[in-house]
Design a protein around this motif. Sequence first.
Motif, PDB file in Angstrom:
ATOM      1  N   GLY A 169       0.799  -1.223   0.000  1.00  0.00           N
ATOM      2  CA  GLY A 169       0.000   0.000   0.000  1.00  0.00           C
ATOM      3  C   GLY A 169       0.825   1.261   0.000  1.00  0.00           C
ATOM      4  N   LEU A 176      -1.693   3.035  -2.012  1.00  0.00           N
ATOM      5  CA  LEU A 176      -3.129   3.099  -1.733  1.00  0.00           C
ATOM      6  C   LEU A 176      -3.481   4.533  -1.351  1.00  0.00           C
ATOM      7  CD1 LEU A 176      -5.858   1.709  -1.297  1.00  0.00           C
ATOM      8  CD2 LEU A 176      -5.126   1.192   1.036  1.00  0.00           C
ATOM      9  N   CYS A 178      -6.594   7.721  -0.927  1.00  0.00           N
ATOM     10  CA  CYS A 178      -7.998   8.075  -0.720  1.00  0.00           C
ATOM     11  C   CYS A 178      -8.281   9.359  -1.490  1.00  0.00           C
ATOM     12  CB  CYS A 178      -8.304   8.301   0.761  1.00  0.00           C
ATOM     13  SG  CYS A 178      -8.192   6.823   1.780  1.00  0.00           S
ATOM     14  N   CYS A 210     -12.084   6.532   0.330  1.00  0.00           N
ATOM     15  CA  CYS A 210     -11.041   5.500   0.347  1.00  0.00           C
ATOM     16  C   CYS A 210     -11.502   4.263  -0.409  1.00  0.00           C
ATOM     17  CB  CYS A 210     -10.679   5.136   1.778  1.00  0.00           C
ATOM     18  SG  CYS A 210      -9.789   6.421   2.690  1.00  0.00           S
ATOM     19  N   GLN A 211     -12.769   3.932  -0.255  1.00  0.00           N
ATOM     20  CA  GLN A 211     -13.290   2.756  -0.947  1.00  0.00           C
ATOM     21  C   GLN A 211     -13.326   2.977  -2.462  1.00  0.00           C
ATOM     22  OE1 GLN A 211     -13.580   0.094   0.584  1.00  0.00           O
ATOM     23  NE2 GLN A 211     -14.628  -1.292  -0.822  1.00  0.00           N
ATOM     24  N   ARG A 218      -8.189  -2.905  -0.638  1.00  0.00           N
ATOM     25  CA  ARG A 218      -8.237  -2.529   0.777  1.00  0.00           C
ATOM     26  C   ARG A 218      -8.408  -3.714   1.723  1.00  0.00           C
ATOM     27  NH1 ARG A 218     -12.237   1.513   2.601  1.00  0.00           N
ATOM     28  NH2 ARG A 218     -10.768   2.054   4.260  1.00  0.00           N
ATOM     29  N   THR A 417      -6.999   2.246   6.282  1.00  0.00           N
ATOM     30  CA  THR A 417      -7.373   0.874   5.944  1.00  0.00           C
ATOM     31  C   THR A 417      -6.887  -0.114   6.995  1.00  0.00           C
ATOM     32  OG1 THR A 417      -7.351   1.381   3.581  1.00  0.00           O
ATOM     33  CG2 THR A 417      -7.161  -0.930   4.194  1.00  0.00           C
TER      34      THR A 417
END
Length: 598
Positions: A169, A176, A178, A210-211, A218, A417
Amino acid sequence: MIGNRPETPGRVHLCDMKIINCRPSRKRRAATTAGLAFLLAAGLTPPATAADGLAGFQHQKLTWQQCSDPPPPDPSELPEDGVIIDPWKGQWKLMECAQVTVPLDYRNPSAGKLSIDVTRIKATDQARRRGVLLLNPGGPGGSGTTMPLGARTAPIAKHFDLIGFAPRGTSSTNMLKCETVKEKLPDTTRPTEEQFAQYTAYARAMEAACQRAGGGIRPFINTANAARDMDLIRTALGESKINYLGYSYGTYLGAVYGSLYPQHLNRSVLDSSIHPQWMWREQAKQQSVAARFNVEQWAAWTGERDNTYHLGKSQAEVLATTEALAAKLATRSVPFTRPRPEDWPVSWPKEFSRNELDRFLAQGTQPRPIWDVVAEVIGEVRQAAEKSTALSPDSGKAIGLLHQKGIARVRDGVYETVTCEADWPTDLSTYYEDMRAFRDYAPYADGNGSGIVGVAPNNCTFRSFTPPESLVPLKRDGYPTGIVIQADGDPATQYDGGPAMAATLADQLISVRDSGSHGHYGTNKCVTERVDNYLINGILPSSRSECAAEPRPQVPADKAAPPAGSPAKDDTGRSTSSVQTSKEARVQAVAEKRLPWR
């Protein structure tokens, strides 16, 4: 959080534990079946075995090359008020870089892959090399790729290949993120009842953002998988065992690794530990408790020096003074006269409001050596508020140096996450009750999770995915005794986490007394010497030992004889050295003593 878990017990890890590819006896097969049945009944699913597709990941040959400086950040990653700087710019070439490929989902290795950035500086004394030392700075969401640079001149650099890595991430190829949200948190450290709903709206929007940005991966960004990635790094390095040094959240990651792979962990150092029973909401709450502790300790010290600072003669009186000042600043702020420096990388306050008072107390009372600066600034702010004047440039710079603020337009999503791997309360009344208590008891926001945000609804309150596994039960069963380091007043990992982690793992505990700091190996001489002796020579400290932190200012208490060697005082009661040394310089001196690799 500061700053601020998965499953499988350590014995179920595969052929190394004689469970697969090893022709077990009938009795062993029966025991294994019973063990797996127990895991499934407990809701703990064992990870995929090599026969299920991990073999291709376990025999990688790394391609090392000289590192190069990373490209500048995308404009969407820049803060709204500030810049992003790389303190290691021009030094990346001193490391080697490679990538390790890991499965996205260890239970279904063919479902996708991630690349993990790995960096290395080889041991400088190969004749006395003791293996590899994996480094993690914490987070969740902190990358350790530059940590070998900071440690390259330390004694450990002679004996260990220093290995940095970017946990899943955070690597360059699979960050990762958001998305940004239009919802904003109230700009206050002490919200009204009507403003509580804004925290809820922000938390709900953050989880949705974030999703949207990383929903596909995630569920698999968690501590257990990060630990499994570490073991694939180990095999790619060709090592039978690793040594480990982790800070903050990195302590939990190291404990999970040892619980999953005890046969592959040698020496371990966990500095500024997460509490093993506080996953994760209680850990967040305790940051505010730690902030309150530091303010109370400062107030008690200041109260013993009323002849010098004139803020009250006891802890209670000093706290009453700061609260009266907060009430005054809530209606009229004190202006700054010091403009933001051109090269200052983060935002710069324009006035001293009640919010700034709470933030200044949270940040300024952490490092004990500048408690005198805090008292002097509060006294000046109090006088300026009463006379409707501006703060001096010196006080303005001292406040600015401690000021930490700025929200990126695109933010990393690993923290939002990983901390959802444990369940959070879903009843909003739980959060609102805490918010009512903490806005009065601990409004001190240090910009790192303390204050009202530490108890308000979190994006995990509205978690949009189901974690694929439970938290890993922590234990030390099969690897050597390690060291846990913890300080009282730690603003990100409250002190109680250290003794709890040491007890859980039966490790040695070094307590740093009267500290207020987070992270000690590399900055505290006493801690560093004991840890070096352990890592290099294998010599453990006492089961419970203490180290002193940086001392408080040498300002004598009222009616007390000055300590030997303390500076003389002027007619106002302040030490002449404090008068000669600006507040800015004293704060700067403390700021420069941060961990060398952070």
